[in-house]
Design a protein around this motif. Structure first.
Motif, PDB file in Angstrom:
ATOM      1  N   GLN A  96      -3.448  -0.879   9.498  1.00 51.64           N
ATOM      2  CA  GLN A  96      -4.481  -0.108  10.183  1.00 51.64           C
ATOM      3  C   GLN A  96      -3.864   0.891  11.149  1.00 51.64           C
ATOM      4  N   LYS A  97      -2.825   0.458  11.850  1.00 54.30           N
ATOM      5  CA  LYS A  97      -2.124   1.379  12.742  1.00 54.30           C
ATOM      6  C   LYS A  97      -1.440   2.485  11.942  1.00 54.30           C
ATOM      7  N   SER A 102      -1.043   8.130  10.418  1.00 54.00           N
ATOM      8  CA  SER A 102      -0.405   8.610   9.181  1.00 54.00           C
ATOM      9  C   SER A 102      -0.029  10.084   9.257  1.00 54.00           C
ATOM     10  N   HIS A 103      -0.524  10.786  10.277  1.00 52.00           N
ATOM     11  CA  HIS A 103      -0.228  12.216  10.394  1.00 52.00           C
ATOM     12  C   HIS A 103       1.156  12.488  10.989  1.00 52.00           C
ATOM     13  N   ILE A 104       1.766  11.483  11.623  1.00 49.88           N
ATOM     14  CA  ILE A 104       3.077  11.697  12.231  1.00 49.88           C
ATOM     15  C   ILE A 104       4.162  11.558  11.164  1.00 49.88           C
ATOM     16  N   PRO A 105       5.375  12.051  11.421  1.00 52.86           N
ATOM     17  CA  PRO A 105       6.457  11.932  10.436  1.00 52.86           C
ATOM     18  C   PRO A 105       6.701  10.481  10.033  1.00 52.86           C
ATOM     19  N   LEU A 219       2.844   7.171   1.460  1.00 51.38           N
ATOM     20  CA  LEU A 219       2.562   8.276   2.387  1.00 51.38           C
ATOM     21  C   LEU A 219       3.584   9.397   2.210  1.00 51.38           C
ATOM     22  N   TYR A 220       4.829   9.000   2.033  1.00 52.32           N
ATOM     23  CA  TYR A 220       5.884  10.006   1.877  1.00 52.32           C
ATOM     24  C   TYR A 220       5.657  10.808   0.592  1.00 52.32           C
ATOM     25  N   ALA A 221       5.231  10.119  -0.463  1.00 53.61           N
ATOM     26  CA  ALA A 221       4.983  10.801  -1.729  1.00 53.61           C
ATOM     27  C   ALA A 221       3.802  11.759  -1.610  1.00 53.61           C
ATOM     28  N   VAL A 222       2.781  11.387  -0.853  1.00 55.33           N
ATOM     29  CA  VAL A 222       1.589  12.225  -0.672  1.00 55.33           C
ATOM     30  C   VAL A 222       1.933  13.471   0.138  1.00 55.33           C
ATOM     31  N   LYS A 223       2.807  13.320   1.145  1.00 52.96           N
ATOM     32  CA  LYS A 223       3.143  14.443   2.033  1.00 52.96           C
ATOM     33  C   LYS A 223       4.121  15.429   1.403  1.00 52.96           C
TER      34      LYS A 223
END
Length: 224
Positions: A96-97, A102-105, A219-223
């Motif tokens: 959840q955190k 999720s917007h930060i590096p 998340l890395y793949a999405v960004k």
């Protein structure tokens, strides 16, 4: 040699009393049985309580992390947050955190999630240090009872002079033997419980680490 023979005879002379109740044996162990009994209650309570907590964690669905990753990959972070709130487990709080930040590096988010995971692990380890203390202290109190009992036996021998009464000696021998046995039993149970809990906590944390890594990788793949 004569002293050892007398002590052996004293123990042997008590064998016919095979119908001694558990309470009678505890009483014959003397006042040192009180802290040993207290330690046994503390140890058993911690073991049962922690096993109950870890068992609840095992009920977290195995596909929980996969659902969160799917929601994040499809851009549905609101549904991911709702899923975490509904689950309400340590892993759900960690992810959840991750969703909220999720917007930060990703490297910074990884450090943040690892800190949160460490806090959750500390919660799982609650009481383990006390359980380890029980495992160490209980046998020591038992051995103290051995010393006290033998001192009592030799003291009774000194009072008896040349008319040594085997029944009189049995008081100290009972204290010596019963406290040792009780202390070792409590120590063994606490030590076994401690290692069992540590093993289960390590397995749980490994599962968390795998889930966190999978979440961050997605998340890395999405960004990218």
């Amino acid at each position: 040699m004569n002293i050892m023979l007398l002590l052996t005879t004293a123990v042997t002379s008590q064998l016919p009393e095979a119908n001694l109740s558990l309470w009678s044996l505890i009483v014959k162990g003397g006042w040192l049985m009180i802290p040993i009994f207290f330690l046994s209650i503390v140890g058993i309570y911690i073991i049962c309580e922690r096993i109950s907590v870890l068992r609840k964690l095992s009920k977290t669905p195995k596909d929980f992390t996969e659902k969160i990753i799917h929601y994040m990959e499809t851009g549905n972070s609101a549904a991911a947050l709702q899923e975490c709130k509904a689950e309400d487990s340590p892993l759900a709080r960690i992810l959840q955190k991750g969703i909220r930040y999720s917007h930060i590096p990703v490297p910074e988010l990884r450090n943040s999630l690892e800190n949160t995971a460490s806090s959750e692990v500390a919660g799982l380890e609650k009481g383990l240090s006390l359980l380890a203390t029980v495992a160490g202290i209980a046998p020591m109190i038992g051995f103290l009872g051995t010393v006290v009992g033998m001192v009592q036996a030799f003291y009774d021998m000194s009072l008896a002079g040349n008319n040594i009464n085997i029944t009189l000696l049995s008081r100290g021998i009972y204290t010596a033997m019963i406290t040792t046995v009780a202390g070792l039993i409590v120590g063994i149970i606490a030590y076994f419980g401690y290692n069992l809990l540590v093993g289960r906590i390590e397995k749980t944390t490994d599962d968390w680490e795998n889930s966190i890594s999978a979440f961050l990788d997605s998340l890395y793949a999405v960004k990218k």
